[in-house]
Design a protein around this motif. Structure first.
Motif, PDB file in Angstrom:
ATOM      1  N   ILE A 185       0.729  -1.371   0.060  1.00 18.19           N
ATOM      2  CA  ILE A 185       0.050   0.144  -0.112  1.00 18.19           C
ATOM      3  C   ILE A 185       0.822   1.108   0.111  1.00 18.19           C
ATOM      4  O   ILE A 185       1.564   1.406   1.010  1.00 18.19           O
ATOM      5  CB  ILE A 185      -0.849   0.337   1.389  1.00 18.19           C
ATOM      6  CG1 ILE A 185      -1.671  -0.984   1.219  1.00 18.19           C
ATOM      7  CG2 ILE A 185      -1.801   1.316   1.275  1.00 18.19           C
ATOM      8  CD1 ILE A 185      -2.592  -1.343   2.581  1.00 18.19           C
ATOM      9  N   LYS A 238       4.004  -4.532  -8.389  1.00 19.09           N
ATOM     10  CA  LYS A 238       3.654  -3.237  -8.392  1.00 19.09           C
ATOM     11  C   LYS A 238       4.373  -2.085  -9.396  1.00 19.09           C
ATOM     12  O   LYS A 238       5.511  -2.129  -9.395  1.00 19.09           O
ATOM     13  CB  LYS A 238       4.014  -2.783  -6.883  1.00 19.09           C
ATOM     14  CG  LYS A 238       3.389  -1.429  -6.483  1.00 19.09           C
ATOM     15  CD  LYS A 238       2.274  -1.511  -5.492  1.00 19.09           C
ATOM     16  CE  LYS A 238       1.498  -0.439  -5.096  1.00 19.09           C
ATOM     17  NZ  LYS A 238       0.430  -0.456  -4.388  1.00 19.09           N
ATOM     18  N   ILE A 258      -5.100  -4.915 -10.095  1.00 21.16           N
ATOM     19  CA  ILE A 258      -5.921  -3.667  -9.420  1.00 21.16           C
ATOM     20  C   ILE A 258      -5.331  -2.492  -9.908  1.00 21.16           C
ATOM     21  O   ILE A 258      -3.939  -2.353 -10.122  1.00 21.16           O
ATOM     22  CB  ILE A 258      -5.503  -3.532  -7.889  1.00 21.16           C
ATOM     23  CG1 ILE A 258      -5.996  -4.859  -7.205  1.00 21.16           C
ATOM     24  CG2 ILE A 258      -6.143  -2.386  -7.270  1.00 21.16           C
ATOM     25  CD1 ILE A 258      -5.502  -5.314  -5.728  1.00 21.16           C
ATOM     26  N   GLU A 318      -5.015   1.409  -9.470  1.00 23.60           N
ATOM     27  CA  GLU A 318      -5.452   2.302  -8.442  1.00 23.60           C
ATOM     28  C   GLU A 318      -5.794   3.774  -8.746  1.00 23.60           C
ATOM     29  O   GLU A 318      -5.630   4.129 -10.093  1.00 23.60           O
ATOM     30  CB  GLU A 318      -4.264   2.494  -7.321  1.00 23.60           C
ATOM     31  CG  GLU A 318      -4.131   1.268  -6.527  1.00 23.60           C
ATOM     32  CD  GLU A 318      -2.670   1.239  -5.820  1.00 23.60           C
ATOM     33  OE1 GLU A 318      -2.234   2.329  -5.398  1.00 23.60           O
ATOM     34  OE2 GLU A 318      -2.186   0.167  -5.667  1.00 23.60           O
ATOM     35  N   LYS A 319      -6.495   4.566  -8.008  1.00 19.70           N
ATOM     36  CA  LYS A 319      -6.647   5.919  -8.447  1.00 19.70           C
ATOM     37  C   LYS A 319      -5.490   6.951  -8.870  1.00 19.70           C
ATOM     38  O   LYS A 319      -5.474   7.754  -9.597  1.00 19.70           O
ATOM     39  CB  LYS A 319      -7.504   6.772  -7.298  1.00 19.70           C
ATOM     40  CG  LYS A 319      -8.735   6.210  -7.265  1.00 19.70           C
ATOM     41  CD  LYS A 319      -9.949   7.052  -7.578  1.00 19.70           C
ATOM     42  CE  LYS A 319     -11.208   6.462  -7.749  1.00 19.70           C
ATOM     43  NZ  LYS A 319     -12.440   7.212  -7.502  1.00 19.70           N
ATOM     44  N   THR A 320      -4.440   6.510  -8.261  1.00 20.80           N
ATOM     45  CA  THR A 320      -3.055   7.232  -8.655  1.00 20.80           C
ATOM     46  C   THR A 320      -2.612   7.075  -9.864  1.00 20.80           C
ATOM     47  O   THR A 320      -1.338   7.464 -10.258  1.00 20.80           O
ATOM     48  CB  THR A 320      -2.197   6.990  -7.611  1.00 20.80           C
ATOM     49  OG1 THR A 320      -1.714   5.393  -7.424  1.00 20.80           O
ATOM     50  CG2 THR A 320      -2.454   7.470  -6.053  1.00 20.80           C
ATOM     51  N   THR A 357      -0.516   0.411 -10.674  1.00 22.06           N
ATOM     52  CA  THR A 357      -1.104  -0.874 -10.891  1.00 22.06           C
ATOM     53  C   THR A 357      -0.572  -2.201  -9.917  1.00 22.06           C
ATOM     54  O   THR A 357       0.626  -1.852  -9.614  1.00 22.06           O
ATOM     55  CB  THR A 357      -1.166  -1.748 -12.189  1.00 22.06           C
ATOM     56  OG1 THR A 357       0.231  -1.803 -12.700  1.00 22.06           O
ATOM     57  CG2 THR A 357      -1.814  -0.455 -13.262  1.00 22.06           C
ATOM     58  N   THR A 358      -1.342  -2.896  -9.433  1.00 20.19           N
ATOM     59  CA  THR A 358      -0.888  -4.068  -8.836  1.00 20.19           C
ATOM     60  C   THR A 358      -1.289  -5.431  -9.492  1.00 20.19           C
ATOM     61  O   THR A 358      -2.436  -5.526  -9.432  1.00 20.19           O
ATOM     62  CB  THR A 358      -1.232  -3.906  -7.252  1.00 20.19           C
ATOM     63  OG1 THR A 358      -0.823  -2.932  -6.755  1.00 20.19           O
ATOM     64  CG2 THR A 358      -0.553  -5.121  -6.454  1.00 20.19           C
ATOM     65  N   PHE A 367      -9.865   4.705  -3.042  1.00 18.31           N
ATOM     66  CA  PHE A 367      -8.371   4.376  -3.488  1.00 18.31           C
ATOM     67  C   PHE A 367      -8.173   3.533  -4.992  1.00 18.31           C
ATOM     68  O   PHE A 367      -7.221   3.590  -5.513  1.00 18.31           O
ATOM     69  CB  PHE A 367      -7.817   3.183  -2.405  1.00 18.31           C
ATOM     70  CG  PHE A 367      -7.902   4.056  -1.045  1.00 18.31           C
ATOM     71  CD1 PHE A 367      -7.041   4.738  -0.635  1.00 18.31           C
ATOM     72  CD2 PHE A 367      -8.837   3.644  -0.252  1.00 18.31           C
ATOM     73  CE1 PHE A 367      -6.939   5.249   0.749  1.00 18.31           C
ATOM     74  CE2 PHE A 367      -9.051   3.901   1.088  1.00 18.31           C
ATOM     75  CZ  PHE A 367      -8.082   4.978   1.395  1.00 18.31           C
ATOM     76  N   ILE A 368      -9.472   3.029  -5.105  1.00 16.91           N
ATOM     77  CA  ILE A 368      -9.204   1.928  -6.448  1.00 16.91           C
ATOM     78  C   ILE A 368     -10.119   2.405  -7.443  1.00 16.91           C
ATOM     79  O   ILE A 368     -11.357   2.851  -7.472  1.00 16.91           O
ATOM     80  CB  ILE A 368      -9.657   0.424  -5.840  1.00 16.91           C
ATOM     81  CG1 ILE A 368      -8.617   0.040  -4.852  1.00 16.91           C
ATOM     82  CG2 ILE A 368      -9.906  -0.349  -7.080  1.00 16.91           C
ATOM     83  CD1 ILE A 368      -9.260  -1.178  -3.955  1.00 16.91           C
ATOM     84  N   GLN A 369      -9.539   2.187  -8.742  1.00 12.82           N
ATOM     85  CA  GLN A 369     -10.284   2.565  -9.962  1.00 12.82           C
ATOM     86  C   GLN A 369     -11.145   1.220 -10.423  1.00 12.82           C
ATOM     87  O   GLN A 369     -12.153   1.323 -10.746  1.00 12.82           O
ATOM     88  CB  GLN A 369      -9.463   3.138 -10.938  1.00 12.82           C
ATOM     89  CG  GLN A 369     -10.158   3.813 -11.977  1.00 12.82           C
ATOM     90  CD  GLN A 369      -9.204   4.644 -13.142  1.00 12.82           C
ATOM     91  OE1 GLN A 369      -8.382   5.210 -12.278  1.00 12.82           O
ATOM     92  NE2 GLN A 369      -9.238   4.450 -14.285  1.00 12.82           N
TER      93      GLN A 369
END
Lengths: 222, 216
Positions: A92, B53, B183, B185-187, B190-191, B163-165
């Protein structure tokens, strides 16, 4: 009664020592009789990595509290720029910032961390302290001791003191003073060679003024 | 006459809209029910994982490797082996974490760490197979049927939406467990979490639930 007081003091001392124990192997000092300060400076200059893309583990110690994280850092020491992304071990993202010698820009900070002051600014400044100005200037005053070579030079509104030593004659300490007061120090315990260049791989920043430590271990050179 | 034509067009369009709205919903509902049934046969799971990540700011990716243990109901042990040793253990009584650098065990307060809470809830949700209640927080869409891949887009008011798109979940061919989670993310980061050497319903060593125990 005296015995009790002595025991109490001993416990307190050991407790404090435990909190600030050094997490790395001590430097093996060797005599530097045949090494000149300029030779040492030149050798260190050519061996230091100028562009670093690394993954570090970071431990932040403050008042008996420890907090660990993973840091992804890119540094270009030829133009003094850096990019850092810090995340917890589950992946995170905690914060992300970019900076140079003059400014620090926060790209992302986890909302909960915003409540703990200007964290990006503080982290950015610590990155400068640790990775920038690793090499003393040619004009720095030098002092040669049996096991150490010391360089002292003006830096900003204070003075920077560099200590070189160990069997590889590398930078082992950096201390910053203002008005004769030591504000912070960085202890470089280990450097790792990778593709012909040296990377700081085990270090501790002690911020004497604010009373916290940062312990950084190199995990991966990218 | 004009009114009749208009009425006819209105009815036709409504029926088409209705058709498009209900058919995929029915199929999705069937798929989620089947998944729930198949995954409910899994009482425990142990799997290696590779977590990649990709940070939008950097060219290279960060790779974490480790092992996950799940025991229903509600027990999770998340072990990271590289680049640093770390463990997170969730049991009915506590949530604790440990890492090799501090060598300290710390209890985790989820209320003080909403992002952490979302991540843990996500993991528990994905592995539980109980996806139908998740429709309250996510729009769920079928990406492919064989192998089954679902897309989860958090609704705006959900906590995950901060947090997540979106999250894409790819299931193993028998649909008993998850093969990959992707995943966004909004930023813009990707994960990708890939699960390998997955074992179902095998006995899990009790030391897995001790946060400080070192596992190889």
């Amino acid at each position: 009664m005296y015995r009790f007081k002595f025991l109490l003091l001993l416990c307190l001392f050991l407790g404090c020592a435990g909190c600030t124990s050094i997490p790395f192997k001590n430097i093996d000092y060797v005599a530097l009789d045949n090494i000149s300060p300029e030779q040492l400076r030149q050798e260190f200059k050519v061996s230091l990595a100028q562009k670093l893309a690394v993954i570090n583990s970071i431990v932040f110690q403050y008042k008996w509290r420890n907090f660990s994280a993973l840091g992804y850092t890119y540094l270009d020491l030829t133009n003094d720029t850096f990019q850092v992304s810090c995340m917890n071990p589950v992946g995170i993202k905690l914060f992300e910032l970019t900076g140079n010698r003059n400014e620090i820009t926060s790209n992302f900070v986890l909302r909960e961390l915003l409540q703990r002051g200007d964290l990006p600014q503080a982290v950015g400044e610590d990155i400068r302290r640790i990775y920038f100005d690793l090499l003393p200037q040619t004009e720095a005053k030098t002092e040669k001791q049996k096991y150490k070579i010391i360089f002292i030079q003006p830096m900003g509104s204070g003075i920077m003191k560099y200590v070189f030593g160990g069997k590889d004659h590398l930078l082992i300490e950096k201390h910053y003073y203002e008005k004769k007061r030591n504000l912070w120090s960085v202890y470089y315990y280990k450097f790792q060679a990778n593709k012909g260049s040296l990377y700081p791989s085990g270090l501790m920043l002690k911020h004497h003024r604010f009373g916290y430590n940062l312990i950084i271990r190199l995990k991966e050179v990218l | 006459m004009k009114k009749a034509v208009l009425f006819f067009i209105l009815c036709a369009s409504l029926s088409f809209t209705n058709l498009y709205a209900t058919e995929p919903d029915k199929e999705l509902d069937t798929i989620l029910t089947t998944l729930e049934e198949k995954m409910s046969t899994v009482e425990s799971m142990q799997t290696d994982f590779v977590q990649e990540k990709n940070l939008a700011l950097f060219k290279q990716k960060l790779t974490l490797k480790g092992k996950i243990f799940i025991q229903k109901p509600g027990m999770l042990s998340w072990r990271v082996f590289t680049p640093m040793r770390y463990s997170l253990v969730i049991t009915a009584k506590s949530i604790n974490q440990w890492d090799e650098d501090t060598n300290q065990t710390q209890s985790v307060s989820l209320s003080a760490n909403p992002a952490f809470q979302v991540a843990i809830q996500q993991m528990q949700n994905w592995f539980s197979g109980n996806y139908r209640p998740m429709q309250g927080d996510y729009y769920i869409r079928i990406i492919s049927r064989q192998p089954l891949e679902l897309e989860f887009i958090p609704k705006e008011k959900s906590v995950a939406g901060n947090f997540i798109q979106k999250v894409n979940v790819l299931f193993q061919s028998k649909q008993q467990y998850i093969k990959k989670i992707d995943i966004l993310e909004k930023t813009g980061d990707t994960t990708l979490l890939e699960f390998i050497n997955t074992q179902l319903n095998q006995e899990i060593s009790p030391k897995v639930w001790k946060v400080k125990s070192i596992l190889e």
